[in-house]
Design an enzyme around this catalytic site. Structure first.
Site, PDB file in Angstrom:
ATOM      1  N   GLU A 216       0.877  -1.176   0.000  1.00  0.00           N
ATOM      2  CA  GLU A 216       0.000   0.000   0.000  1.00  0.00           C
ATOM      3  C   GLU A 216       0.906   1.215   0.000  1.00  0.00           C
ATOM      4  O   GLU A 216       1.405   1.636   1.041  1.00  0.00           O
ATOM      5  CB  GLU A 216      -0.898  -0.022   1.249  1.00  0.00           C
ATOM      6  CG  GLU A 216      -1.793  -1.252   1.358  1.00  0.00           C
ATOM      7  CD  GLU A 216      -2.972  -1.218   0.383  1.00  0.00           C
ATOM      8  OE1 GLU A 216      -3.363  -0.109  -0.036  1.00  0.00           O
ATOM      9  OE2 GLU A 216      -3.480  -2.285   0.032  1.00  0.00           O
ATOM     10  N   CYS A 250      -1.948   9.553   2.672  1.00  0.00           N
ATOM     11  CA  CYS A 250      -1.541   8.947   1.390  1.00  0.00           C
ATOM     12  C   CYS A 250      -2.489   9.293   0.263  1.00  0.00           C
ATOM     13  O   CYS A 250      -2.075   9.402  -0.882  1.00  0.00           O
ATOM     14  CB  CYS A 250      -1.425   7.436   1.541  1.00  0.00           C
ATOM     15  SG  CYS A 250      -2.936   6.666   2.109  1.00  0.00           S
TER      16      CYS A 250
HETATM   17  P1  NAD Z   1       7.591   4.810   7.663  1.00  0.00           P
HETATM   18  O1  NAD Z   1       8.892   5.514   7.538  1.00  0.00           O
HETATM   19  O2  NAD Z   1       6.913   4.730   8.977  1.00  0.00           O
HETATM   20  O3  NAD Z   1       7.832   3.358   7.068  1.00  0.00           O
HETATM   21  C1  NAD Z   1       6.817   2.374   7.051  1.00  0.00           C
HETATM   22  C2  NAD Z   1       7.339   1.115   7.711  1.00  0.00           C
HETATM   23  O4  NAD Z   1       8.457   0.627   7.000  1.00  0.00           O
HETATM   24  C3  NAD Z   1       7.765   1.318   9.148  1.00  0.00           C
HETATM   25  O5  NAD Z   1       7.167   0.313   9.951  1.00  0.00           O
HETATM   26  C4  NAD Z   1       9.257   1.191   9.093  1.00  0.00           C
HETATM   27  O6  NAD Z   1       9.799   0.622  10.269  1.00  0.00           O
HETATM   28  C5  NAD Z   1       9.498   0.299   7.913  1.00  0.00           C
HETATM   29  N1  NAD Z   1      10.787   0.553   7.265  1.00  0.00           N
HETATM   30  C6  NAD Z   1      11.340   1.768   7.019  1.00  0.00           C
HETATM   31  N2  NAD Z   1      12.529   1.612   6.387  1.00  0.00           N
HETATM   32  C7  NAD Z   1      12.728   0.288   6.231  1.00  0.00           C
HETATM   33  C8  NAD Z   1      13.758  -0.506   5.636  1.00  0.00           C
HETATM   34  N3  NAD Z   1      14.845   0.045   5.086  1.00  0.00           N
HETATM   35  N4  NAD Z   1      13.619  -1.847   5.655  1.00  0.00           N
HETATM   36  C9  NAD Z   1      12.535  -2.421   6.210  1.00  0.00           C
HETATM   37  N5  NAD Z   1      11.530  -1.711   6.775  1.00  0.00           N
HETATM   38  C10 NAD Z   1      11.614  -0.388   6.803  1.00  0.00           C
HETATM   39  O7  NAD Z   1       6.509   5.441   6.690  1.00  0.00           O
HETATM   40  P2  NAD Z   1       6.726   6.136   5.285  1.00  0.00           P
HETATM   41  O8  NAD Z   1       7.177   5.153   4.276  1.00  0.00           O
HETATM   42  O9  NAD Z   1       7.428   7.420   5.426  1.00  0.00           O
HETATM   43  O10 NAD Z   1       5.183   6.466   4.993  1.00  0.00           O
HETATM   44  C11 NAD Z   1       4.838   7.418   4.106  1.00  0.00           C
HETATM   45  C12 NAD Z   1       4.522   6.813   2.748  1.00  0.00           C
HETATM   46  O11 NAD Z   1       3.519   5.838   2.908  1.00  0.00           O
HETATM   47  C13 NAD Z   1       3.966   7.812   1.779  1.00  0.00           C
HETATM   48  O12 NAD Z   1       4.516   7.565   0.508  1.00  0.00           O
HETATM   49  C14 NAD Z   1       2.477   7.509   1.781  1.00  0.00           C
HETATM   50  O13 NAD Z   1       1.822   7.886   0.602  1.00  0.00           O
HETATM   51  C15 NAD Z   1       2.477   6.047   1.983  1.00  0.00           C
HETATM   52  N6  NAD Z   1       1.231   5.626   2.571  1.00  0.00           N
HETATM   53  C16 NAD Z   1       0.421   4.813   1.870  1.00  0.00           C
HETATM   54  C17 NAD Z   1      -0.790   4.430   2.418  1.00  0.00           C
HETATM   55  C18 NAD Z   1      -1.735   3.524   1.683  1.00  0.00           C
HETATM   56  O14 NAD Z   1      -2.649   3.047   2.316  1.00  0.00           O
HETATM   57  N7  NAD Z   1      -1.547   3.272   0.406  1.00  0.00           N
HETATM   58  C19 NAD Z   1      -1.153   4.880   3.666  1.00  0.00           C
HETATM   59  C20 NAD Z   1      -0.278   5.698   4.370  1.00  0.00           C
HETATM   60  C21 NAD Z   1       0.917   6.052   3.824  1.00  0.00           C
END
Ligand code: NAD
Length: 440
Positions: A216, A250
């Protein structure tokens, strides 16, 4: 005092797998009991969660209940109301060559041990909604909250351990090292919400074990505004959709796409809409959130001079405040148009008309959501038919994801797989084909 050694990822997965193998998670009664406990957790401790969400994101209590806590409660209720019906085996017509006495049907089998990895922006909703779907489908679940929303992560870990069956649901807190260690294990499904870079890491790790994934992700969700639209209504809905959670949503409208004349008329309408929502000083409004951390604050600050500031533009690093901001005269190649904004900045990009708007959208990655404000059925139909996006909203941003009977998910760069309601059952189950032929 002796502290117990934290359980290693391999041990967590082995423990949950043993529970799954024992058959404990399969009966519908176990599933509905877990959903009931989750509901009780949310109704008894909603205020604890709301306080954590405020600490992490400056989220107002109203918003915390509307978009996270009560959102999940509604999803639980919808699932409890329909689970029996969703799980019912579905019969399939049998071809003549198998004889008239053969029957065929599909049944839903839980997958096993599922990993749910959540992001920080709706840190409760985006952990709990997939979790409840995976439980409803009869799986054991490892839940990994986001370390970037630490207060919410702590509260969720404590409450989930207190309310759910700990032999079948484990919470693993932590950041990259902990997630990397988890990803080395074999799961039966990985449900990841976050950005595309990590999405690729997750999918690579899953490939080693041939584990299916749902990703997602995000991206730039456009909002097309037609010249016939009532601009005060459009501005009100755009502002609410964009500036909720300080733009860290998102499916928030990422940018506005419209013709030059409509763009000019939209500017004062947006100014008025922001004032109606947050008053003349949004920094002092209890309803307006903050940027999650300094890194994102600095990234967003760098985007503020991508166009002519029409609304907002001010910021304060000490409080991680960025005003609801609208930028006009934004060039398609401006920095703010190069990546998902994920903050309270709304650029307006102009195109001559509908044909060019459609081409603009199709020239870029497939968005998670696409919004269209138009009274014209032809325009709406053309955009529906000629573009591809995870979801499509006519007249109202964000709201499609609150319809539990619609699948929520992306396409292309905005992700793969979907969930909510019965689509969560599809995602977290295997639909097994069964053929039966009598022996006599
Ligand atoms: P985040 O940094 O919290 O990362 C998400 C998860 O990935 C966390 O649990 C984190 O621990 C893990 N993670 C981070 N780096 C990692 C790595 N190198 N290896 C393994 N795991 C790792 O959140 P984010 O990515 O900054 O979230 C924002 C993004 O998420 C935006 O692009 C947003 O559009 C997207 N988003 C999508 C939805 C959806 O439902 N489609 C919802 C919310 C956010």
């Amino acid at each position: 005092m002796n502290h117990p050694t934290p359980e290693q990822p391999a041990d967590v997965v082995a423990r949950l797998r043993a529970t799954f193998r024992s058959g404990r998670t399969k009966p519908v009664e176990w599933r509905t009991a877990q959903l009931g406990r989750l509901r009780e957790m949310l109704t008894s401790h909603g205020d604890d969660l709301a306080a954590a969400l405020h600490a992490d994101l400056g989220k107002s209590s109203t918003e915390a209940f509307r978009t996270e806590i009560n959102f999940v409660v509604r999803e639980i209720d919808h699932t409890l109301d329909h689970l029996d019906e969703w799980l019912r085996p579905e019969s399939a017509p049998v071809p003549a060559h198998l004889g008239g006495d053969a029957t065929a049907w599909t049944q839903y089998d839980p997958l096993g041990v599922v990993l749910v990895i959540a992001p920080w922006n709706y840190p409760a909703q985006l952990l709990l909604a997939p979790l409840l779907g995976a439980l409803a489908a009869g799986n054991a679940v490892v839940a990994k909250p986001s370390e970037l929303a630490p207060a919410t992560s702590t509260v969720l870990a404590r409450l989930l351990r207190q309310y759910l069956d700990t032999d079948a649901v484990a919470v693993v807190e932590g950041g990259i090292p902990e997630t990397t260690a988890l990803l080395a294990e074999r799961f039966d499904h990985i449900f990841y919400t976050g950005n595309g870079t990590v999405g690729r890491i997750v999918m690579t790790a899953a490939a080693r074990h041939l584990t299916p994934v749902a990703l997602e992700l995000g991206g730039k969700s456009p909002a097309f505004v037609d010249r016939d639209a009532d601009l005060s209504v459009v501005a009100g809905r755009l502002a609410r959709g964009k500036f909720s959670n300080a733009g860290q949503t998102c499916v928030a409208p990422d940018y506005v796409l419209t013709d030059p004349e409509t763009a000019r008329a939209l500017e004062p309408a947006l100014l008025k809409a922001v004032e109606t929502l947050y008053g003349s000083d949004p920094a002092s409004s209890a309803e307006y959130g903050r940027i999650v951390n300094e890194r994102h604050f600095d990234r967003l600050s760098g985007l503020l001079d991508s166009g002519r500031v029409v609304v907002g533009g001010d910021r304060d690093r000490a409080t991680k405040y960025i005003a609801p901001t609208v930028l006009a005269d934004v060039a398609p190649e401006a920095p703010v148009m190069r990546e998902e904004i994920f903050g309270p900045i709304l650029p307006i990009v102009t195109v001559p008309g509908l044909d060019e708007a459609i081409a603009f959208i199709n020239d870029r990655d497939k968005p998670l959501a696409l919004y269209v404000f138009s009274e014209s059925d032809t325009t709406r139909q053309r955009i529906a038919d000629e573009t591809s996006s995870g979801g499509l909203g006519f007249g109202l941003p964000l709201a499609h994801l609150t319809v539990s009977d619609l699948p929520f998910g992306g396409v292309g760069e905005s992700g793969m797989g979907n969930y909510h309601g019965r689509y969560s059952i599809e995602t977290f189950s295997h639909r097994k084909a069964v053929l039966a032929k009598p022996l006599r």
